[in-house]
Design a protein around this motif. Structure first.
Motif, PDB file in Angstrom:
ATOM      1  N   THR A  73     108.926   1.037 -47.287  1.00 44.21           N
ATOM      2  CA  THR A  73     108.546   2.218 -48.069  1.00 44.21           C
ATOM      3  C   THR A  73     108.727   1.924 -49.548  1.00 44.21           C
ATOM      4  O   THR A  73     109.816   1.539 -49.976  1.00 44.21           O
ATOM      5  CB  THR A  73     109.425   3.422 -47.667  1.00 44.21           C
ATOM      6  N   THR A 101     105.120  10.338 -49.491  1.00 46.92           N
ATOM      7  CA  THR A 101     105.986   9.178 -49.266  1.00 46.92           C
ATOM      8  C   THR A 101     107.360   9.628 -48.767  1.00 46.92           C
ATOM      9  O   THR A 101     107.945   8.978 -47.894  1.00 46.92           O
ATOM     10  CB  THR A 101     106.119   8.330 -50.544  1.00 46.92           C
ATOM     11  N   LEU A 104     106.899  10.338 -45.190  1.00 46.56           N
ATOM     12  CA  LEU A 104     106.750   9.067 -44.485  1.00 46.56           C
ATOM     13  C   LEU A 104     108.130   8.431 -44.251  1.00 46.56           C
ATOM     14  O   LEU A 104     108.441   7.967 -43.145  1.00 46.56           O
ATOM     15  CB  LEU A 104     105.858   8.117 -45.291  1.00 46.56           C
TER      16      LEU A 104
END
Length: 190
Positions: A73, A101, A104
């Motif tokens: 990430t 993000t 995620l």
């Protein structure tokens, strides 16, 4: 077998926490503020995945998998933004910036724990929030959430995934709060 109460989180940096502390101080003047249990500043974090009590034997695999999730990430922009409530039970500050993000990373942390053998609840839609106060009874948190509505914190680069141990408060001690301790943290990206 011993276990630790753990969660994965993104922690706000000091300048962001300083700004939020100023906004929260103003909330203490609102009617009903004294009836709420306010989260100590040291407890401010964006929980990504709550792992519960994790057996010590699962820790090595969990650490490896969380490290992998962090490295997969990329760092992302984030700021504390606005506020809201979960019914009349919890008041929180929200987030803005790289929310896709952040979601995620939450999904990856949840999957890492599950694959390491941690019994996880079904992964729900992730609502990024930083808990500011709780109520034991159903309270009207609307004025508090409204006071935070326009809050725009300083922007920062979220660059770390933290595994945090939650040490529960001592029962019967007035004002006692959980103590949080970072077990391990990993830089995001490669």
């Amino acid at each position: 077998m011993s276990s630790q109460r753990l969660f994965a989180a993104v922690l706000p940096p000091e300048p962001a926490a300083d700004e939020l502390a100023g906004a929260v101080a103003a909330l203490h003047a609102l009617p009903g503020a004294g009836d709420l249990r306010w989260t100590a500043r040291a407890g401010w974090h964006y929980t990504l995945a709550f792992l519960g009590n994790v057996d010590e034997e699962l820790l090595p695999d969990l650490l490896t998998r969380l490290e992998r999730a962090a490295h997969r990430t990329e760092p992302f922009p984030l700021r504390i933004h606005g506020g809201g409530r979960f019914d009349g039970r919890a008041l929180w500050a929200g987030a803005a910036g790289g929310l896709d993000t952040l979601r995620l990373l939450a999904g990856r942390a949840h999957a890492a724990a599950r694959k390491a053998g941690v019994a996880m609840e079904e992964h729900r839609h992730y609502t990024p929030h930083l808990t500011l106060a709780r109520s034991r009874v159903n309270a009207d948190l609307t004025p508090f959430a409204a006071a935070l509505e326009d809050f725009e914190g300083v922007r920062w680069q979220a660059g770390e995934l933290a595994l945090v141990r939650s040490n529960l408060p001592v029962a019967g001690v007035p004002g006692e709060q959980p103590r949080y301790e970072v077990v391990r943290a990993w830089r995001l990206g490669r």
